[in-house]
Design an enzyme around this catalytic site. Sequence first.
Site, PDB file in Angstrom:
ATOM      1  N   LYS A   1       0.880  -1.256   0.190  1.00 32.34           N
ATOM      2  CA  LYS A   1       0.264  -0.072  -0.038  1.00 32.34           C
ATOM      3  C   LYS A   1       0.815   1.113   0.108  1.00 32.34           C
ATOM      4  O   LYS A   1       1.735   1.185   0.891  1.00 32.34           O
ATOM      5  CB  LYS A   1      -0.869   0.127   1.052  1.00 32.34           C
ATOM      6  CG  LYS A   1      -1.781  -0.990   1.508  1.00 32.34           C
ATOM      7  CD  LYS A   1      -2.433  -1.024   2.806  1.00 32.34           C
ATOM      8  CE  LYS A   1      -3.495  -2.123   3.052  1.00 32.34           C
ATOM      9  NZ  LYS A   1      -4.244  -1.951   4.433  1.00 32.34           N
TER      10      LYS A   1
ATOM     11  N   TYR B   1      -5.187   5.484  -0.307  1.00 31.88           N
ATOM     12  CA  TYR B   1      -4.290   4.486  -0.434  1.00 31.88           C
ATOM     13  C   TYR B   1      -4.452   3.814  -1.898  1.00 31.88           C
ATOM     14  O   TYR B   1      -5.429   3.189  -2.209  1.00 31.88           O
ATOM     15  CB  TYR B   1      -3.810   3.593   0.603  1.00 31.88           C
ATOM     16  CG  TYR B   1      -5.161   3.036   1.209  1.00 31.88           C
ATOM     17  CD1 TYR B   1      -5.554   1.768   1.058  1.00 31.88           C
ATOM     18  CD2 TYR B   1      -6.071   3.941   2.208  1.00 31.88           C
ATOM     19  CE1 TYR B   1      -6.810   1.156   1.844  1.00 31.88           C
ATOM     20  CE2 TYR B   1      -7.110   3.312   2.706  1.00 31.88           C
ATOM     21  CZ  TYR B   1      -7.515   1.992   2.582  1.00 31.88           C
ATOM     22  OH  TYR B   1      -8.651   1.550   3.081  1.00 31.88           O
TER      23      TYR B   1
ATOM     24  N   ASP C   1     -13.616  -4.420  13.609  1.00 28.65           N
ATOM     25  CA  ASP C   1     -12.080  -4.185  13.991  1.00 28.65           C
ATOM     26  C   ASP C   1     -12.174  -4.558  15.730  1.00 28.65           C
ATOM     27  O   ASP C   1     -11.364  -4.646  16.273  1.00 28.65           O
ATOM     28  CB  ASP C   1     -11.850  -2.631  13.772  1.00 28.65           C
ATOM     29  CG  ASP C   1     -11.247  -2.573  12.317  1.00 28.65           C
ATOM     30  OD1 ASP C   1     -11.404  -3.527  11.625  1.00 28.65           O
ATOM     31  OD2 ASP C   1     -11.193  -1.409  11.854  1.00 28.65           O
TER      32      ASP C   1
END
Length: 180
Positions: free
Chosen positions: A72, A132, A168
Amino acid sequence: MIFTETELKGAFIIDVKRLEDDRGFFGRSYCANEFKEHGLNINVVQANVSHNKQRGTLRGMHMQQDPFGESKLVRCTRGAIYDVIVDMRSDSATYKQWIGVELTADSFRMLYVPEGFAHGFITLEDNTDVTYQVTQFYTPQAERGYRWDDPAFNIQWPIEPVVISPKDQVHPLLNSEQLV
């Protein structure tokens, strides 16, 4: 561009080399030839943007497992983030070690994240945007996640998170049986 390799082999901080005049400046944020000269993957296949409404939004720690491992190139285009990567290459001398880099819209600084690294960030300002470029297409079955507060990494976040997605929040600890 100015490439500075970090203590985690293959991970680079990249600064824009500015040619300045009365109008402002001009600089490159990507050049396949320069990336190739530094041994970096240049096969960008997808570009992503993340908009974050609130300061303290934490995203991470994410990666894709081989054979879908991705590199990335991360840049903050509005606001500011503390960007963190963890070396998850089990054969690496820096396995489980991490670095954090402040990326701001004003600095134009970028972080190159090689394959085999988990990545995450926390926003330092409201209304922060992150872009990104990645070298693999998103592959859900190859996705892996690690806890942002895993004691195996001991990441020192600069602020406490106030927003974390349900996904997450439930990533397992590294030493647990199951990795999500």
